[in-house]
Design an enzyme around this catalytic site. Sequence first.
Site, PDB file in Angstrom:
ATOM      1  N   LYS A  41       0.837  -1.206   0.000  1.00 33.99           N
ATOM      2  CA  LYS A  41       0.000   0.000   0.000  1.00 33.99           C
ATOM      3  C   LYS A  41       0.867   1.249   0.000  1.00 33.99           C
ATOM      4  CE  LYS A  41      -3.609  -2.004   2.972  1.00 33.99           C
ATOM      5  NZ  LYS A  41      -4.116  -1.951   4.351  1.00 33.99           N
ATOM      6  N   SER A 127      -8.955   2.037   8.142  1.00 36.56           N
ATOM      7  CA  SER A 127      -8.190   3.222   7.741  1.00 36.56           C
ATOM      8  C   SER A 127      -8.502   3.576   6.289  1.00 36.56           C
ATOM      9  CB  SER A 127      -6.692   2.948   7.876  1.00 36.56           C
ATOM     10  OG  SER A 127      -6.357   2.682   9.211  1.00 36.56           O
TER      11      SER A 127
END
Length: 163
Positions: A41, A127
């Site tokens: 990510k 998140s």
Amino acid sequence: MRIAVCPGSFDPVTLGHVDIIERAADLFDKVIVLVMSNSSKKPMFTLDERVELIKKCVTRPNVEIDTYSGLLVDYAKAHDAVAIVKGLRAVSDFDYEFQLALINKSLYPKIETLFLPAKGENMFLSSSMVKEVCSLDGDISAFVPKEVVNDIYLRCKGDGSND
Ligand code: ADP
């Protein structure tokens, strides 16, 4: 002293994370929140920035925050941790987390993984969801601690950092 590690990316910290950290702090003598890099990510905040955000909202005296990019069980071994504490949201978390727990146990048989069920209101909180809502100018105040709402908005608006 019973030490537990709460690992994750915390990019950024949410109310779901804080709940798990505080519950772990009630169960163990010391909890190390381990902010880890996730190569798959592109992060919104650097590891150090994530630590600063967590520091703003977790003030328990028995909680420490650290960063790490290696193998979790190596960290646990080096820091005498007896448990890895993870939050479990929907059933969809279970398969992956169960696999991880088994792998960690086979790499380091002394470690236990403890799953704490997410609180109902945090069940769908992640998140990624916070970043998505924020980037679309939505209100994130019900999802993240009030101490960090502004930092997250500023980053979403593009303050130029961590690009
Ligand atoms: P994500 O990026 O999916 O929000 P992290 O890797 O930062 O999650 O998660 C760190 C730890 O916090 C993991 O154990 C994860 O299961 C847990 N966690 C994440 N979100 C929640 C939530 N809403 N409620 C409870 N636990 C959570």
